[in-house]
Scaffold this motif. Structure first.
Motif, mmCIF file in Angstrom:
data_model
loop_
_atom_site.group_PDB
_atom_site.id
_atom_site.type_symbol
_atom_site.label_atom_id
_atom_site.label_comp_id
_atom_site.label_asym_id
_atom_site.label_seq_id
_atom_site.Cartn_x
_atom_site.Cartn_y
_atom_site.Cartn_z
ATOM 1 N N TRP A 138 -6.771 17.098 -0.061
ATOM 2 C CA TRP A 138 -5.331 17.201 -0.281
ATOM 3 C C TRP A 138 -4.783 15.803 -0.602
ATOM 4 O O TRP A 138 -5.181 14.814 0.002
ATOM 5 N N THR A 139 -3.872 15.770 -1.576
ATOM 6 C CA THR A 139 -3.317 14.483 -2.021
ATOM 7 C C THR A 139 -1.805 14.611 -2.191
ATOM 8 O O THR A 139 -1.237 15.710 -2.067
ATOM 9 N N CYS A 140 -1.165 13.488 -2.514
ATOM 10 C CA CYS A 140 0.288 13.432 -2.711
ATOM 11 C C CYS A 140 0.576 13.295 -4.200
ATOM 12 O O CYS A 140 -0.076 12.494 -4.889
ATOM 13 N N SER A 141 1.552 14.072 -4.700
ATOM 14 C CA SER A 141 1.880 14.004 -6.123
ATOM 15 C C SER A 141 2.489 12.671 -6.513
ATOM 16 O O SER A 141 2.436 12.271 -7.674
ATOM 17 N N MET A 142 3.064 11.945 -5.549
ATOM 18 C CA MET A 142 3.662 10.647 -5.835
ATOM 19 C C MET A 142 2.723 9.495 -5.529
ATOM 20 O O MET A 142 2.865 8.402 -6.081
ATOM 21 N N PRO A 198 1.468 10.120 4.239
ATOM 22 C CA PRO A 198 1.798 9.045 5.191
ATOM 23 C C PRO A 198 2.712 7.971 4.585
ATOM 24 O O PRO A 198 3.246 7.146 5.317
ATOM 25 N N ILE A 199 2.933 8.009 3.263
ATOM 26 C CA ILE A 199 3.774 6.984 2.620
ATOM 27 C C ILE A 199 5.193 7.486 2.417
ATOM 28 O O ILE A 199 6.167 6.834 2.805
ATOM 29 N N CYS A 200 5.326 8.689 1.798
ATOM 30 C CA CYS A 200 6.664 9.194 1.486
ATOM 31 C C CYS A 200 7.013 10.468 2.234
ATOM 32 O O CYS A 200 8.113 10.996 2.036
ATOM 33 N N ALA A 201 6.113 11.000 3.041
ATOM 34 C CA ALA A 201 6.362 12.189 3.862
ATOM 35 C C ALA A 201 6.556 13.451 3.033
ATOM 36 O O ALA A 201 7.129 14.428 3.497
ATOM 37 N N MET A 202 6.092 13.452 1.784
ATOM 38 C CA MET A 202 6.123 14.669 0.982
ATOM 39 C C MET A 202 4.946 15.567 1.365
ATOM 40 O O MET A 202 3.933 15.094 1.895
ATOM 41 N N ASP A 203 5.098 16.873 1.059
ATOM 42 C CA ASP A 203 4.006 17.801 1.345
ATOM 43 C C ASP A 203 2.811 17.498 0.439
ATOM 44 O O ASP A 203 2.972 17.265 -0.770
ATOM 45 N N LEU A 204 1.622 17.515 1.019
ATOM 46 C CA LEU A 204 0.409 17.287 0.245
ATOM 47 C C LEU A 204 0.080 18.515 -0.577
ATOM 48 O O LEU A 204 0.445 19.644 -0.224
ATOM 49 N N ILE A 205 -0.583 18.295 -1.688
ATOM 50 C CA ILE A 205 -0.999 19.385 -2.574
ATOM 51 C C ILE A 205 -2.503 19.329 -2.740
ATOM 52 O O ILE A 205 -3.136 18.287 -2.541
ATOM 53 N N PRO A 206 -3.125 20.472 -3.118
ATOM 54 C CA PRO A 206 -4.591 20.441 -3.336
ATOM 55 C C PRO A 206 -4.937 19.517 -4.503
ATOM 56 O O PRO A 206 -4.275 19.527 -5.546
ATOM 57 N N ALA A 207 -5.930 18.701 -4.314
ATOM 58 C CA ALA A 207 -6.358 17.768 -5.358
ATOM 59 C C ALA A 207 -7.311 18.486 -6.303
ATOM 60 O O ALA A 207 -8.191 19.224 -5.886
ATOM 61 N N SER A 208 -7.110 18.243 -7.591
ATOM 62 C CA SER A 208 -8.052 18.772 -8.579
ATOM 63 C C SER A 208 -9.014 17.682 -8.986
ATOM 64 O O SER A 208 -8.879 16.519 -8.608
ATOM 65 N N GLY A 209 -9.960 18.054 -9.809
ATOM 66 C CA GLY A 209 -11.015 17.109 -10.174
ATOM 67 C C GLY A 209 -10.504 15.900 -10.926
ATOM 68 O O GLY A 209 -11.153 14.869 -10.949
ATOM 69 N N GLY A 210 -9.317 16.018 -11.588
ATOM 70 C CA GLY A 210 -8.845 14.901 -12.401
ATOM 71 C C GLY A 210 -7.944 13.960 -11.659
ATOM 72 O O GLY A 210 -7.468 12.980 -12.238
ATOM 73 N N ASP A 211 -7.625 14.252 -10.388
ATOM 74 C CA ASP A 211 -6.732 13.387 -9.643
ATOM 75 C C ASP A 211 -7.498 12.280 -8.947
ATOM 76 O O ASP A 211 -8.702 12.345 -8.755
ATOM 77 N N ALA A 238 3.009 17.386 -13.714
ATOM 78 C CA ALA A 238 4.194 18.237 -13.754
ATOM 79 C C ALA A 238 4.956 18.170 -12.433
ATOM 80 O O ALA A 238 6.190 18.106 -12.414
ATOM 81 N N LEU A 239 4.231 18.175 -11.328
ATOM 82 C CA LEU A 239 4.897 18.108 -10.025
ATOM 83 C C LEU A 239 5.564 16.755 -9.808
ATOM 84 O O LEU A 239 6.629 16.666 -9.186
ATOM 85 N N ALA A 240 4.949 15.692 -10.312
ATOM 86 C CA ALA A 240 5.515 14.351 -10.129
ATOM 87 C C ALA A 240 6.589 14.018 -11.154
ATOM 88 O O ALA A 240 7.281 13.019 -11.024
#
Length: 369
Positions: free
Chosen positions: A58-62, A75-88, A106-108
């Protein structure tokens, strides 16, 4: 042993037998469920794929450098984590380069465009006041001592056209100067002047000096010609307006005695005005001569006035830390009035060198007035 006692033992034995049978059946059922027999229709479970493994990260879009094994908050901006894809994630392990998938972009809200050079647009906000145009002010003073016998413009605010009468002044000194003119004129036209050329030159010089004296005292050429034509002095000096405008100050009343230099009227031409605004030091780099300024006044909501910067003060106000900026504004309909407050905006465009770019003024010369 009695018959009653035997009956009780038989019943107890029957209950124990039933309990043993029930427990045996229950235990046998559990063993069968935990080890089902293989069936021909049963398929082998699919092996975990790379996508499923990636979904466990799981990663952060920002902040794509954040990688967590389970959902949660960044832990940086307190946004909800999203599932990471292979390109992230970081590119080739380099934390300074982030690679985002299409979903993450798109999310960011990330937009990517080719780099190109464009002018930088800056809007400078200013406030100021409407002022009189100092080049269109006229003060009418008494050029000779005398008495004000009549005021044609007797109310402040009276509109005046150039050449219209303002006042009539009686002055004994003016009458004496006119008599000198008439005497010099009679002497110059005497037949005896032909016999004395040197005397005639002196008389003509005296005649011209008398005319010039009256012109300096405010008489027009037409008035001087009338004195010479009629052969008698004017009892009153008529003061005329030197320009069209409005009487903004009337300093005398009828019957008042005035001395040379006494101020009688102040006239202002309101067809063109100044707007003087205060610019902070940080805004001076975005202001140049000839820039268009748009502004509005409280008295005319929704109406946009336009003018151009004509002067930027070379000095700074030490108390306010601002520099006066003057804008020339045409005012043909008289909507703007001196002392009105205005709010203005200057839209500046900076070139690659950080200078204010004005393509429409390239190769042209400007007048500061």
């Amino acid at each position: 042993m009695t018959a009653h006692r035997r009956t009780r033992l038989l019943l107890a034995g029957a209950v124990l037998l039933l309990l043993a049978f029930a427990l045996g059946a229950l235990w046998g059922g559990r063993r069968g469920d935990s080890h089902p027999a293989p069936s021909a229709s049963t398929e082998a479970a699919p092996a975990p794929t790379a996508a499923a493994a990636a979904a466990e990260v799981w990663t952060c879009s920002m902040h794509p450098q954040v990688r967590q094994p389970k959902p949660g908050k960044c832990p940086i901006c307190a946004m909800d984590l999203i599932p990471a894809s292979g390109g992230d994630g970081p590119a080739d392990g380099d934390p300074s380069v982030a690679r985002l998938s299409a979903v993450a972009r798109a999310l960011a809200g990330v937009e990517v465009v080719p780099a190109e050079r464009r002018p930088v647009a800056v809007t400078v906000r200013l406030v100021g006041k409407v002022r009189y145009d100092e080049t269109r002010l006229a003060t009418i003073t008494a050029r000779v001592p005398g008495r004000v016998d009549r005021l044609y413009a007797d109310v402040t605010g009276t509109p005046i056209q150039a050449g219209e009468h303002l006042a009539e002044l009686y002055s004994p000194e003016l009458i004496a100067a006119q008599e000198e003119l008439l005497q010099a004129l009679r002497t110059a036209s005497s037949p005896d002047m032909a016999a004395a050329p040197s005397l005639a030159d002196a008389v003509r010089a005296t005649l011209e000096a008398s005319r010039e004296k009256l012109r300096l005292w405010g008489l027009t050429s037409e008035q001087i010609d009338g004195i010479e034509r009629h052969g008698r002095p004017l009892e009153h000096l008529t003061l005329n307006a030197p320009l069209s405008g409005v009487v903004i100050d009337k300093a005398v009343v009828e019957g008042a005695y005035v001395e040379t230099g006494t101020r009688l009227y102040t006239i202002a031409d309101l067809s063109r005005l100044w707007v003087v605004m205060d610019a902070y030091e940080s805004d001076l780099g975005f202001l140049r001569y000839g820039q268009e300024v748009v502004f509005s006044a409280e008295a005319w909501p929704g109406h946009v006035f336009r003018g151009r910067i004509a002067f930027i003060s070379p000095t700074l106000d030490a108390a306010t830390r601002t520099v006066p900026v003057r804008v020339n504004v045409e005012n043909p309909d008289g909507r703007l009035k001196p002392e009105m407050f205005v709010r203005a905006a200057v839209h500046a465009s900076l070139d690659a060198a950080g200078e204010v770019a004005r393509p429409d003024l390239a190769g042209k010369w400007l007048c500061s007035m």
